[in-house]
Design a protein around this motif. Structure first.
Motif, PDB file in Angstrom:
ATOM      1  N   GLU B   3      44.109  42.148  48.190  1.00 39.20           N
ATOM      2  CA  GLU B   3      44.045  43.363  47.384  1.00 39.20           C
ATOM      3  C   GLU B   3      44.430  43.067  45.938  1.00 39.20           C
ATOM      4  O   GLU B   3      43.803  43.553  44.993  1.00 39.20           O
ATOM      5  CB  GLU B   3      44.987  44.400  47.987  1.00 39.20           C
ATOM      6  CG  GLU B   3      44.864  45.774  47.371  1.00 39.20           C
ATOM      7  CD  GLU B   3      45.908  46.731  47.918  1.00 39.20           C
ATOM      8  OE1 GLU B   3      45.969  47.858  47.446  1.00 39.20           O
ATOM      9  OE2 GLU B   3      46.664  46.303  48.822  1.00 39.20           O
ATOM     10  N   PHE B   4      45.447  42.224  45.785  1.00 42.76           N
ATOM     11  CA  PHE B   4      45.862  41.831  44.430  1.00 42.76           C
ATOM     12  C   PHE B   4      44.743  41.094  43.706  1.00 42.76           C
ATOM     13  O   PHE B   4      44.455  41.345  42.531  1.00 42.76           O
ATOM     14  CB  PHE B   4      47.107  40.941  44.518  1.00 42.76           C
ATOM     15  CG  PHE B   4      47.620  40.492  43.196  1.00 42.76           C
ATOM     16  CD1 PHE B   4      48.416  41.330  42.433  1.00 42.76           C
ATOM     17  CD2 PHE B   4      47.316  39.233  42.708  1.00 42.76           C
ATOM     18  CE1 PHE B   4      48.892  40.920  41.221  1.00 42.76           C
ATOM     19  CE2 PHE B   4      47.786  38.822  41.493  1.00 42.76           C
ATOM     20  CZ  PHE B   4      48.576  39.667  40.747  1.00 42.76           C
ATOM     21  N   ILE B   6      41.462  41.341  44.292  1.00 41.56           N
ATOM     22  CA  ILE B   6      40.352  42.246  43.969  1.00 41.56           C
ATOM     23  C   ILE B   6      40.720  43.145  42.795  1.00 41.56           C
ATOM     24  O   ILE B   6      39.885  43.473  41.959  1.00 41.56           O
ATOM     25  CB  ILE B   6      39.979  43.067  45.218  1.00 41.56           C
ATOM     26  CG1 ILE B   6      39.314  42.149  46.236  1.00 41.56           C
ATOM     27  CG2 ILE B   6      39.041  44.210  44.887  1.00 41.56           C
ATOM     28  CD1 ILE B   6      39.041  42.798  47.553  1.00 41.56           C
ATOM     29  N   GLY B   7      42.003  43.500  42.696  1.00 42.60           N
ATOM     30  CA  GLY B   7      42.407  44.360  41.600  1.00 42.60           C
ATOM     31  C   GLY B   7      42.552  43.657  40.277  1.00 42.60           C
ATOM     32  O   GLY B   7      42.614  44.295  39.239  1.00 42.60           O
ATOM     33  N   HIS B   8      42.612  42.317  40.274  1.00 39.88           N
ATOM     34  CA  HIS B   8      42.926  41.634  39.017  1.00 39.88           C
ATOM     35  C   HIS B   8      41.925  40.582  38.574  1.00 39.88           C
ATOM     36  O   HIS B   8      42.085  40.019  37.502  1.00 39.88           O
ATOM     37  CB  HIS B   8      44.295  40.956  39.121  1.00 39.88           C
ATOM     38  CG  HIS B   8      45.423  41.923  39.064  1.00 39.88           C
ATOM     39  ND1 HIS B   8      45.810  42.680  40.143  1.00 39.88           N
ATOM     40  CD2 HIS B   8      46.256  42.272  38.058  1.00 39.88           C
ATOM     41  CE1 HIS B   8      46.828  43.444  39.805  1.00 39.88           C
ATOM     42  NE2 HIS B   8      47.116  43.230  38.550  1.00 39.88           N
ATOM     43  N   TYR B   9      40.892  40.288  39.390  1.00 35.78           N
ATOM     44  CA  TYR B   9      40.042  39.163  38.999  1.00 35.78           C
ATOM     45  C   TYR B   9      39.263  39.454  37.716  1.00 35.78           C
ATOM     46  O   TYR B   9      38.957  38.542  36.949  1.00 35.78           O
ATOM     47  CB  TYR B   9      39.091  38.780  40.136  1.00 35.78           C
ATOM     48  CG  TYR B   9      37.959  39.741  40.376  1.00 35.78           C
ATOM     49  CD1 TYR B   9      36.713  39.501  39.824  1.00 35.78           C
ATOM     50  CD2 TYR B   9      38.119  40.873  41.152  1.00 35.78           C
ATOM     51  CE1 TYR B   9      35.673  40.371  40.033  1.00 35.78           C
ATOM     52  CE2 TYR B   9      37.094  41.749  41.367  1.00 35.78           C
ATOM     53  CZ  TYR B   9      35.874  41.490  40.808  1.00 35.78           C
ATOM     54  OH  TYR B   9      34.835  42.357  41.015  1.00 35.78           O
ATOM     55  N   ALA B  10      38.961  40.742  37.464  1.00 33.09           N
ATOM     56  CA  ALA B  10      38.220  41.082  36.244  1.00 33.09           C
ATOM     57  C   ALA B  10      39.040  40.725  35.017  1.00 33.09           C
ATOM     58  O   ALA B  10      38.514  40.225  34.016  1.00 33.09           O
ATOM     59  CB  ALA B  10      37.869  42.569  36.243  1.00 33.09           C
ATOM     60  N   TYR B  11      40.351  40.945  35.081  1.00 35.01           N
ATOM     61  CA  TYR B  11      41.213  40.599  33.948  1.00 35.01           C
ATOM     62  C   TYR B  11      41.197  39.098  33.691  1.00 35.01           C
ATOM     63  O   TYR B  11      41.183  38.649  32.554  1.00 35.01           O
ATOM     64  CB  TYR B  11      42.647  41.052  34.216  1.00 35.01           C
ATOM     65  CG  TYR B  11      42.795  42.525  34.488  1.00 35.01           C
ATOM     66  CD1 TYR B  11      42.004  43.444  33.833  1.00 35.01           C
ATOM     67  CD2 TYR B  11      43.733  42.986  35.386  1.00 35.01           C
ATOM     68  CE1 TYR B  11      42.133  44.786  34.076  1.00 35.01           C
ATOM     69  CE2 TYR B  11      43.873  44.325  35.635  1.00 35.01           C
ATOM     70  CZ  TYR B  11      43.067  45.224  34.981  1.00 35.01           C
ATOM     71  OH  TYR B  11      43.191  46.551  35.227  1.00 35.01           O
ATOM     72  N   TRP B  12      41.208  38.304  34.799  1.00 31.67           N
ATOM     73  CA  TRP B  12      41.223  36.842  34.620  1.00 31.67           C
ATOM     74  C   TRP B  12      39.931  36.368  33.965  1.00 31.67           C
ATOM     75  O   TRP B  12      39.958  35.513  33.079  1.00 31.67           O
ATOM     76  CB  TRP B  12      41.430  36.157  35.971  1.00 31.67           C
ATOM     77  CG  TRP B  12      42.706  36.543  36.648  1.00 31.67           C
ATOM     78  CD1 TRP B  12      43.790  37.114  36.055  1.00 31.67           C
ATOM     79  CD2 TRP B  12      43.017  36.439  38.024  1.00 31.67           C
ATOM     80  NE1 TRP B  12      44.760  37.359  36.986  1.00 31.67           N
ATOM     81  CE2 TRP B  12      44.317  36.953  38.206  1.00 31.67           C
ATOM     82  CE3 TRP B  12      42.337  35.947  39.137  1.00 31.67           C
ATOM     83  CZ2 TRP B  12      44.942  36.988  39.448  1.00 31.67           C
ATOM     84  CZ3 TRP B  12      42.959  35.975  40.365  1.00 31.67           C
ATOM     85  CH2 TRP B  12      44.245  36.496  40.522  1.00 31.67           C
ATOM     86  N   ILE B  52      38.662  48.550  32.577  1.00 31.19           N
ATOM     87  CA  ILE B  52      39.790  49.411  32.927  1.00 31.19           C
ATOM     88  C   ILE B  52      39.381  50.862  33.097  1.00 31.19           C
ATOM     89  O   ILE B  52      40.198  51.676  33.497  1.00 31.19           O
ATOM     90  CB  ILE B  52      40.903  49.325  31.875  1.00 31.19           C
ATOM     91  CG1 ILE B  52      40.421  49.840  30.524  1.00 31.19           C
ATOM     92  CG2 ILE B  52      41.450  47.938  31.757  1.00 31.19           C
ATOM     93  CD1 ILE B  52      41.511  49.924  29.521  1.00 31.19           C
ATOM     94  N   ALA B  53      38.110  51.208  32.785  1.00 33.89           N
ATOM     95  CA  ALA B  53      37.691  52.602  32.944  1.00 33.89           C
ATOM     96  C   ALA B  53      37.270  52.908  34.367  1.00 33.89           C
ATOM     97  O   ALA B  53      37.014  54.050  34.680  1.00 33.89           O
ATOM     98  CB  ALA B  53      36.545  52.926  31.989  1.00 33.89           C
ATOM     99  N   SER B  54      37.183  51.898  35.220  1.00 33.99           N
ATOM    100  CA  SER B  54      36.577  52.132  36.534  1.00 33.99           C
ATOM    101  C   SER B  54      37.576  52.793  37.479  1.00 33.99           C
ATOM    102  O   SER B  54      38.776  52.600  37.372  1.00 33.99           O
ATOM    103  CB  SER B  54      36.112  50.808  37.132  1.00 33.99           C
ATOM    104  OG  SER B  54      37.217  50.063  37.538  1.00 33.99           O
ATOM    105  N   LYS B  55      37.016  53.588  38.393  1.00 30.34           N
ATOM    106  CA  LYS B  55      37.812  54.209  39.451  1.00 30.34           C
ATOM    107  C   LYS B  55      37.117  53.933  40.773  1.00 30.34           C
ATOM    108  O   LYS B  55      35.882  53.886  40.833  1.00 30.34           O
ATOM    109  CB  LYS B  55      37.912  55.721  39.248  1.00 30.34           C
ATOM    110  CG  LYS B  55      38.673  56.150  38.038  1.00 30.34           C
ATOM    111  CD  LYS B  55      38.640  57.666  37.928  1.00 30.34           C
ATOM    112  CE  LYS B  55      39.168  58.098  36.599  1.00 30.34           C
ATOM    113  NZ  LYS B  55      38.976  59.537  36.399  1.00 30.34           N
ATOM    114  N   GLU B  56      37.914  53.805  41.800  1.00 30.24           N
ATOM    115  CA  GLU B  56      37.361  53.538  43.129  1.00 30.24           C
ATOM    116  C   GLU B  56      36.620  54.775  43.632  1.00 30.24           C
ATOM    117  O   GLU B  56      37.189  55.871  43.666  1.00 30.24           O
ATOM    118  CB  GLU B  56      38.500  53.181  44.079  1.00 30.24           C
ATOM    119  CG  GLU B  56      38.065  52.490  45.346  1.00 30.24           C
ATOM    120  CD  GLU B  56      37.726  51.039  45.112  1.00 30.24           C
ATOM    121  OE1 GLU B  56      36.845  50.539  45.804  1.00 30.24           O
ATOM    122  OE2 GLU B  56      38.354  50.406  44.240  1.00 30.24           O
TER     123      GLU B  56
END
Lengths: 146, 122, 104
Positions: B3-4, B6-12, B52-56
């Motif tokens: 989960e971590f 999937i939540g952070h790979y875009a930032y990397w 960062i604008a995306s929502k599930e």
């Protein structure tokens, strides 16, 4: 763009594509209230249709479409259209760019905002198109022998 | 852990793209390549703001009559999209200014290499 | 020397990736920037735009409403910026070309 060879196929393909790209640009501007789109994207598409002819056809042919000196007045028209909408709203008693005070009879405040947004989107589209063409023209000036 | 990720790979990915842009700006000698690095850095910032604008489970920012507008979680955040929409066009225009200045430099000094340019100026 | 520079850049990337672990999860609807009310009690602008865009301007596309109505002065500033950029290309290239012609 110094043209080393004349290719009628490239010119024919560009001439075929350019009007449809320009029509799609106007569609994106006008239909921007209901679908993804708006002034910036539509202006970029309009500029793409003009620059396609400029790149493939050279200076002589592209002059028939939009003259080089006509881009600066077009940009001014776009900016003044935007500024004038805001100024008219301010003269009629509202704040700057408060479209609810536009002097169009028979409309409620929300539909007046709808109309005002359409006007400024057209202004943005004209300005973006003219500026992108202006940047290209100034960069290739003096080296365009085609 | 998954989960971590999937939540952070875009930032990397955005950070890697940012470092590619900084590499182009700092270490390349040619001014054109520096400008391309600047454009890559700018695009990385744009991708960050859109990410960062995306929502599930949310839909795009165009109103659908079947989806109620009262629950905010039904729609993406329109503010960041708007800011980046203007930023892209302004980025293109400023890139045009940058290349214009490079053309002016080349017309005057007839080089675009950083070290040769410094030698010719002094 | 070049290895030192690149290692500094890799270190910079590592610091940024370490710091990004504290960012909120992407796509989580409970993020602070997606909430309806901020922690100080004011309205969050993005949520306000979602809820009131169609009521205020009768336009389904919220991005257009934010661009053209709520933040219209900002958009006017952006338009002036791109207009100035176009004028700069006109002026800079004309001045340098004239100087070059004079030297020849």
């Amino acid at each position: 763009m110094r043209s080393k060879f004349d290719s009628p196929i490239v010119l024919l393909g560009s001439r075929l594509l350019a009007p449809y790209i320009m029509l799609f640009g106007w569609y994106v501007i006008i239909h921007g209230h209901y679908s993804p789109g708006g002034g910036f994207q539509g202006g970029a598409l309009l500029a793409a249709s003009v620059l396609l002819i400029r790149i493939s056809g050279g200076r002589v042919i592209s002059r028939l479409q939009i003259q080089e000196f006509a881009t600066t007045p077009l940009a001014i028209v776009g900016v003044v259209l935007y500024f004038g909408t805001g100024l008219v709203a301010m003269i009629m008693g509202g704040n700057f760019l408060d479209y609810a005070y536009l002097p169009i009879p028979g409309m409620e405040a929300d539909w007046l905002r709808y109309t005002g947004m359409l006007i400024i989107e057209v202004g943005i589209g004209l300005a973006v198109m003219a500026i992108l063409i202006m940047i290209y023209d100034n960069m290739v000036k003096g080296e365009d022998h085609a | 852990m998954l989960e971590f990720f999937i939540g952070h790979y875009a930032y990397w990915l955005v950070i890697i793209l940012l470092c590619v842009g900084i590499y182009g700006i700092l270490f390349k000698k040619n001014l054109i390549k520096k400008t391309i690095g600047l454009a890559v850095l700018q695009i990385s910032v744009v991708i960050y703001w859109v990410a960062i604008a995306s929502k599930e489970g949310a839909t795009v920012t165009t109103l659908d009559p079947n989806i109620p507008v009262d629950q905010v979680a039904n729609y993406l955040n329109p503010l960041t999209h708007t800011l980046m929409l203007t930023a892209i066009v302004v980025g293109v225009a400023t890139l045009g200014v940058a290349f214009t200045l490079l053309m002016a430099i080349y017309n005057r000094y007839e080089t675009l290499d950083e070290q040769e340019l410094l030698d010719k100026i002094q | 020397m070049k290895a030192l520079k690149i290692s500094i850049l890799v270190l910079f990337a590592a610091v940024l990736i370490y710091a990004s672990a504290d960012l909120p999860m992407r796509g989580d609807p409970d993020n602070l920037m997606h909430a309806e009310e901020s922690i100080t009690g004011t309205t969050v602008k993005g949520s306000y735009f979602i809820q009131n865009a169609y009521r205020d301007a009768r336009t389904p596309n919220m991005v257009t409403v934010v661009l053209g109505d709520y933040r219209s002065i900002d958009t006017f500033g952006e338009q002036v910026v791109i207009y100035t950029a176009g004028l700069i290309t006109l002026l800079v290239l004309r001045v340098t070309r004239n100087r070059r012609n004079d030297e020849e």
